[in-house]
Design a protein around this motif. Structure first.
Motif, PDB file in Angstrom:
ATOM      1  N   LYS A 126      84.113 -11.891  89.005  1.00 56.97           N
ATOM      2  CA  LYS A 126      85.197 -12.882  88.926  1.00 56.97           C
ATOM      3  C   LYS A 126      84.630 -14.296  88.961  1.00 56.97           C
ATOM      4  CE  LYS A 126      88.837 -10.142  91.080  1.00 56.97           C
ATOM      5  NZ  LYS A 126      89.670  -9.985  92.283  1.00 56.97           N
ATOM      6  N   ARG A 127      83.616 -14.535  89.779  1.00 54.82           N
ATOM      7  CA  ARG A 127      83.032 -15.872  89.891  1.00 54.82           C
ATOM      8  C   ARG A 127      82.303 -16.282  88.610  1.00 54.82           C
ATOM      9  NH1 ARG A 127      81.707 -18.518  94.406  1.00 54.82           N
ATOM     10  NH2 ARG A 127      83.005 -18.037  96.180  1.00 54.82           N
ATOM     11  N   LEU A 128      81.774 -15.304  87.861  1.00 60.44           N
ATOM     12  CA  LEU A 128      81.046 -15.604  86.630  1.00 60.44           C
ATOM     13  C   LEU A 128      81.963 -15.786  85.426  1.00 60.44           C
ATOM     14  CD1 LEU A 128      78.025 -13.174  86.908  1.00 60.44           C
ATOM     15  CD2 LEU A 128      77.960 -15.662  87.009  1.00 60.44           C
TER      16      LEU A 128
ATOM     17  N   ASN B 244      66.441   0.950  83.651  1.00 68.90           N
ATOM     18  CA  ASN B 244      66.301   1.700  82.404  1.00 68.90           C
ATOM     19  C   ASN B 244      66.589   0.795  81.218  1.00 68.90           C
ATOM     20  OD1 ASN B 244      65.755   4.066  83.821  1.00 68.90           O
ATOM     21  ND2 ASN B 244      67.921   4.486  84.079  1.00 68.90           N
ATOM     22  N   VAL B 245      65.541   0.211  80.656  1.00 68.99           N
ATOM     23  CA  VAL B 245      65.650  -0.644  79.477  1.00 68.99           C
ATOM     24  C   VAL B 245      64.577  -0.187  78.498  1.00 68.99           C
ATOM     25  CG1 VAL B 245      65.557  -3.007  78.635  1.00 68.99           C
ATOM     26  CG2 VAL B 245      66.475  -2.558  80.894  1.00 68.99           C
ATOM     27  N   LYS B 246      64.960  -0.086  77.226  1.00 66.45           N
ATOM     28  CA  LYS B 246      64.034   0.442  76.228  1.00 66.45           C
ATOM     29  C   LYS B 246      63.043  -0.591  75.695  1.00 66.45           C
ATOM     30  CE  LYS B 246      67.200   3.997  74.663  1.00 66.45           C
ATOM     31  NZ  LYS B 246      67.948   4.548  73.548  1.00 66.45           N
ATOM     32  N   LYS B 247      63.395  -1.872  75.754  1.00 69.27           N
ATOM     33  CA  LYS B 247      62.523  -2.877  75.158  1.00 69.27           C
ATOM     34  C   LYS B 247      62.558  -4.150  75.986  1.00 69.27           C
ATOM     35  CE  LYS B 247      66.231  -4.362  72.138  1.00 69.27           C
ATOM     36  NZ  LYS B 247      66.663  -4.666  70.812  1.00 69.27           N
ATOM     37  N   LYS B 248      61.749  -5.105  75.596  1.00 69.83           N
ATOM     38  CA  LYS B 248      61.717  -6.397  76.255  1.00 69.83           C
ATOM     39  C   LYS B 248      63.112  -7.017  76.192  1.00 69.83           C
ATOM     40  CE  LYS B 248      58.907 -10.563  76.175  1.00 69.83           C
ATOM     41  NZ  LYS B 248      57.821 -11.237  75.485  1.00 69.83           N
ATOM     42  N   THR B 249      63.632  -7.456  77.330  1.00 74.94           N
ATOM     43  CA  THR B 249      65.010  -7.909  77.414  1.00 74.94           C
ATOM     44  C   THR B 249      65.101  -9.222  78.176  1.00 74.94           C
ATOM     45  OG1 THR B 249      65.733  -5.606  77.483  1.00 74.94           O
ATOM     46  CG2 THR B 249      67.307  -7.244  78.205  1.00 74.94           C
ATOM     47  N   GLU B 250      65.930 -10.114  77.692  1.00 70.61           N
ATOM     48  CA  GLU B 250      66.196 -11.365  78.398  1.00 70.61           C
ATOM     49  C   GLU B 250      67.116 -11.068  79.576  1.00 70.61           C
ATOM     50  OE1 GLU B 250      68.601 -15.448  77.535  1.00 70.61           O
ATOM     51  OE2 GLU B 250      67.330 -14.680  75.932  1.00 70.61           O
ATOM     52  N   VAL B 251      66.850 -11.706  80.715  1.00 74.29           N
ATOM     53  CA  VAL B 251      67.661 -11.486  81.911  1.00 74.29           C
ATOM     54  C   VAL B 251      68.141 -12.812  82.468  1.00 74.29           C
ATOM     55  CG1 VAL B 251      66.486  -9.343  82.530  1.00 74.29           C
ATOM     56  CG2 VAL B 251      65.671 -11.501  83.460  1.00 74.29           C
ATOM     57  N   LEU B 252      69.174 -12.736  83.284  1.00 72.74           N
ATOM     58  CA  LEU B 252      69.721 -13.897  83.976  1.00 72.74           C
ATOM     59  C   LEU B 252      69.539 -13.651  85.461  1.00 72.74           C
ATOM     60  CD1 LEU B 252      71.436 -16.515  84.132  1.00 72.74           C
ATOM     61  CD2 LEU B 252      73.445 -15.037  84.117  1.00 72.74           C
ATOM     62  N   VAL B 253      68.848 -14.555  86.151  1.00 72.03           N
ATOM     63  CA  VAL B 253      68.615 -14.417  87.583  1.00 72.03           C
ATOM     64  C   VAL B 253      69.476 -15.451  88.292  1.00 72.03           C
ATOM     65  CG1 VAL B 253      66.901 -14.525  89.422  1.00 72.03           C
ATOM     66  CG2 VAL B 253      66.257 -13.662  87.163  1.00 72.03           C
TER      67      VAL B 253
ATOM     68  N   VAL C   8      71.385  -5.505  89.005  1.00 75.91           N
ATOM     69  CA  VAL C   8      70.434  -4.768  89.844  1.00 75.91           C
ATOM     70  C   VAL C   8      70.077  -5.612  91.054  1.00 75.91           C
ATOM     71  CG1 VAL C   8      69.439  -3.461  87.929  1.00 75.91           C
ATOM     72  CG2 VAL C   8      68.435  -5.630  88.566  1.00 75.91           C
ATOM     73  N   LYS C   9      69.726  -4.959  92.132  1.00 71.22           N
ATOM     74  CA  LYS C   9      69.252  -5.657  93.320  1.00 71.22           C
ATOM     75  C   LYS C   9      67.744  -5.805  93.214  1.00 71.22           C
ATOM     76  CE  LYS C   9      72.811  -4.331  96.591  1.00 71.22           C
ATOM     77  NZ  LYS C   9      73.079  -3.739  97.893  1.00 71.22           N
ATOM     78  N   ALA C  10      67.253  -6.950  93.673  1.00 72.35           N
ATOM     79  CA  ALA C  10      65.821  -7.203  93.622  1.00 72.35           C
ATOM     80  C   ALA C  10      65.432  -8.065  94.818  1.00 72.35           C
ATOM     81  CB  ALA C  10      65.450  -7.906  92.321  1.00 72.35           C
ATOM     82  N   ILE C  11      64.137  -8.154  95.051  1.00 71.94           N
ATOM     83  CA  ILE C  11      63.606  -8.986  96.126  1.00 71.94           C
ATOM     84  C   ILE C  11      62.722 -10.055  95.511  1.00 71.94           C
ATOM     85  CG2 ILE C  11      62.114  -9.008  98.156  1.00 71.94           C
ATOM     86  CD1 ILE C  11      63.065  -6.161  98.733  1.00 71.94           C
TER      87      ILE C  11
END
Length: 71
Positions: A45-47, A20-29, A4-7
């Motif tokens: 590809k870079r990841l 759209n996420v149903k519960k608390k979720t760990e994210v990678l920024v 997702v894009k964010a600021i």
């Protein structure tokens, strides 16, 4: 994986579009280290290979099994 894009305003990260996420979720920024912008395909590809040796597939399968047991 969902991207997702964010600021980032220096303190908080605010998504541009609803997530759209149903519960608390760990994210990678990830913050880019250079000014070059990457298309989503190039970013993936870079990841690739960045989690080698961390048994990520096994952890994902275990987590999914736990989620199914909770439902």
């Amino acid at each position: 994986m969902q991207a997702v894009k964010a600021i980032f305003d220096g303190k908080n990260i605010r998504p541009i579009n609803p997530i759209n996420v149903k519960k608390k979720t760990e994210v990678l920024v990830i913050f880019p280290t250079d000014e070059k912008k990457y298309l989503p395909g190039e970013a993936r590809k870079r990841l690739r290979g960045s989690g080698k040796g961390e048994l990520l597939t096994e952890k994902l399968l275990k987590s999914r099994a736990e989620d199914i047991n909770l439902e």
